[in-house]
Design a protein around this motif. Structure first.
Motif, short mmCIF file in Angstrom:
data_model
loop_
_atom_site.label_atom_id
_atom_site.label_comp_id
_atom_site.label_asym_id
_atom_site.label_seq_id
_atom_site.Cartn_x
_atom_site.Cartn_y
_atom_site.Cartn_z
N UNK A 61 0.81 -0.87 -0.46
CA UNK A 61 -0.29 -0.36 -0.52
C UNK A 61 0.92 1.30 0.53
N UNK A 62 2.24 1.14 0.35
CA UNK A 62 2.68 2.44 0.40
C UNK A 62 4.42 1.76 0.40
N UNK A 63 4.77 3.10 -0.83
CA UNK A 63 6.19 3.03 -1.06
C UNK A 63 7.40 3.20 -0.14
N UNK A 64 7.80 2.95 -0.42
CA UNK A 64 9.36 1.99 0.34
C UNK A 64 9.66 3.58 1.87
N UNK A 65 9.65 4.58 1.70
CA UNK A 65 9.75 5.36 2.41
C UNK A 65 8.96 5.28 3.40
N UNK A 66 7.35 5.05 2.89
CA UNK A 66 7.33 5.85 4.10
C UNK A 66 7.07 4.59 5.05
N UNK A 67 7.39 3.01 4.04
CA UNK A 67 6.90 2.37 5.38
C UNK A 67 8.60 2.13 6.26
N UNK A 68 9.16 2.66 5.42
CA UNK A 68 10.88 2.83 6.92
C UNK A 68 10.17 3.73 7.29
N UNK A 69 9.36 4.80 7.42
CA UNK A 69 8.95 5.85 8.49
C UNK A 69 8.08 4.68 9.46
N UNK A 70 6.85 4.07 8.91
CA UNK A 70 6.10 3.68 9.67
C UNK A 70 6.87 2.61 10.83
N UNK A 71 7.53 2.20 9.64
CA UNK A 71 8.42 0.82 10.35
C UNK A 71 9.39 1.76 11.74
N UNK A 72 9.69 2.30 11.28
CA UNK A 72 10.78 3.73 12.43
C UNK A 72 10.03 3.89 14.01
#
Lengths: 355, 150
Positions: free
Chosen positions: A190-201
């Motif tokens: 659903x999200x791009x990689x940058x957003x995924x990493x943000x959400x992960x953090x």
């Protein structure tokens, strides 16, 4: 020839090596006399470079004062406030700790009126930080003085908790890290990689703030809960991981107000309301935790240049002598003076790792 | 040292003549230090001669150095001889730091003024005076240790 002349003559006959070295030093010959200034310049430049290179290293390696290494402070403050049924007391305590990242100070304002229904009461601010015992002026006549409501508080800050006791009420703030991992594969749909990493953090650094209040005093005190959390910009995010604002000066405020916000929200929204209904005030008996854990999420990743600090404010409305209406959950505007507000500010550095 | 240009010029001429006459047979290792030694000797002799004749001599550093060497009066003249003193001074200079050696040589070999030395070595005048005093004391101690009788 006396000894002095002999010495002078003897000096004239000293070994030629001494004379030679002396001449070289006094009168440098050949290329030496041209080397004096360049050598001095090189030494000076090298010293300057060394200093300029070392200073940033020293500054970088200086230990930062994070909540983890701020020395624990104990600031005993004892204030005596007379409380009677006729006299109305309003006390507001703000806490700000002075440190690089944390700030806790206390200001106490006491309001006394002879009639409890009078709204145009005068305010007498007390000194902000009182390291010694302070007693409010007893110049106001008190027909039936009751035992004084002792407010003694102790501020203790530790890396993960802040606690203080006011009027026998122990306010305890605990911040715990309870991050979790996200299903990255699922999020990538659903999200791009940058957003995924943000959400992960974001979820890795999820922090829960517990604020509990326990009555450890002898008297029964009533209270209702009111708390809010203030996040600086960047700390709060939308669901997709984007910060809620790009303006560094903007604070995103989440208000968790239950029925009554004496300062800003609810009351201002309905200034003409005759009655405000809120949850019945609760007798704060010993051991009773009035506040549930305050939810707070600290976004610890993303753009570290913005929103470095988190501020959580928790305000408790404490009623020293509530009326029967108040006990039943009916609060009138006149009752506002019968409150003791305890405003706790929990400064928090969102970059601090909480274990 | 002489504080007089004409006397200094005469000393220079005498020095050059001495060098001309003495080399050969002398074969100095360092011509500079050899010339320096001769020039100093000439200048000292001239100053002494002028002083002995009671002629007008401006205040020279020779006079102030001479006064500073009062500690030498404590030693018995019978036990002091030039060769022995020279040897002791050589040893003494060997044991000094480079700066202290420079100070000592500038003052007692070149008769350089305290102001000039302190400016050249970037020292305060007071510091230099104290250092010189200590150097004289340690030299006197060394001379006593070496058997020069008091």
């Amino acid at each position: 020839m006396n000894n002095r002349d002999l010495f002078i003559d003897a000096m004239g006959a000293v070994a030629s090596r001494h004379v030679e070295n002396h001449i070289k030093r006094v009168q440098p010959m050949g290329i030496r006399k041209y080397l004096v200034y360049p050598v001095s310049a090189v030494i000076y430049a090298a010293a300057c470079i060394a200093v300029l290179a070392v200073i940033p290293l020293i500054v970088i390696n200086m230990p930062k004062e994070t909540p983890g290494n701020v020395p624990q402070k104990t600031l005993p403050v004892e204030i005596t406030l007379p409380v009677t049924t006729e006299n109305v007391i309003e006390t507001t305590i703000e806490e700000t700790e002075t440190s690089v990242l944390d700030t806790t100070s206390e200001s106490v304002t006491t309001e006394e009126t002879t009639e409890p229904v009078t709204e145009t009461s005068e305010t007498t601010p007390a000194p902000a930080v009182i390291p010694t015992e302070t007693t409010t002026p007893a110049s106001v006549p008190e027909p039936e003085p009751k035992p004084a409501l002792q407010i003694s508080e102790q501020v203790m800050l530790s890396p993960t908790s802040a606690m203080r006791t006011v009027n026998g009420l122990e306010f305890k703030v605990t911040v715990t890290k309870n991050g979790s991992e996200i299903n990255e594969e699922e999020h990538r749909k659903y999200f791009d990689e940058e957003t995924v990493q943000r959400l992960k953090k974001y979820w890795e650094n999820h922090v829960t703030v517990h604020l509990s209040v326990e009555n450890k005093g002898n008297e029964t005190v009533y209270g209702c809960e009111y708390y809010r959390a203030m996040f600086p910009m960047g700390a709060a995010m939308y669901a997709d991981g984007q910060p809620t604002s790009e303006d560094p000066s903007e604070y995103t405020t989440y208000l968790f107000v239950q029925d009554f916000d004496p300062y800003s929200g609810y009351q201002r929204a309905e200034p003409n309301a005759e009655n405000i209904t809120f949850n019945p005030i609760i007798p704060m008996d010993s051991g009773f935790t009035i506040m549930p854990p305050v939810y707070g999420s600290l976004y610890n990743g993303g753009d570290a240049t913005i929103g470095k600090k988190l501020e959580i404010r928790a305000t408790l409305a404490v009623f020293a002598n509530p009326s029967e209406n108040m006990k039943n959950g009916i609060f009138t505007k006149d009752d506002i003076d019968d409150l003791v507000f305890v405003d706790i500010v929990i400064p928090w550095d969102r970059n601090t790792v909480v274990e | 040292m002489t504080k007089n240009d004409s006397i200094a010029e005469e000393c220079m001429n005498d020095t050059l003549l001495d060098i001309w006459n003495s080399i050969p047979p002398e074969k100095p290792k360092s011509v500079g230090s050899y010339a320096c030694m001769i020039a100093r000797r000439r200048a000292v002799d001239r100053v002494r001669k002028e002083s002995a004749k009671k002629r007008y001599m401006p205040e020279t550093e020779y006079i102030s150095v001479y006064e500073e060497l009062a500690f030498m009066d404590d030693f018995s003249e019978d036990t002091v001889n030039k060769i022995e003193i020279t040897r002791i001074i050589d040893d003494f200079l060997d044991g000094l730091s480079a700066t202290n050696r420079e100070i000592f040589m500038s003052r007692y070999y070149d008769f350089e003024s305290v102001d000039s030395i302190s400016a050249r070595l970037h020292m305060s005048k007071n510091t230099l005076t104290v250092r010189l005093s200590r150097l004289r004391m340690s030299l006197a101690e060394k001379m006593e240790k070496e058997g020069i009788g008091v």
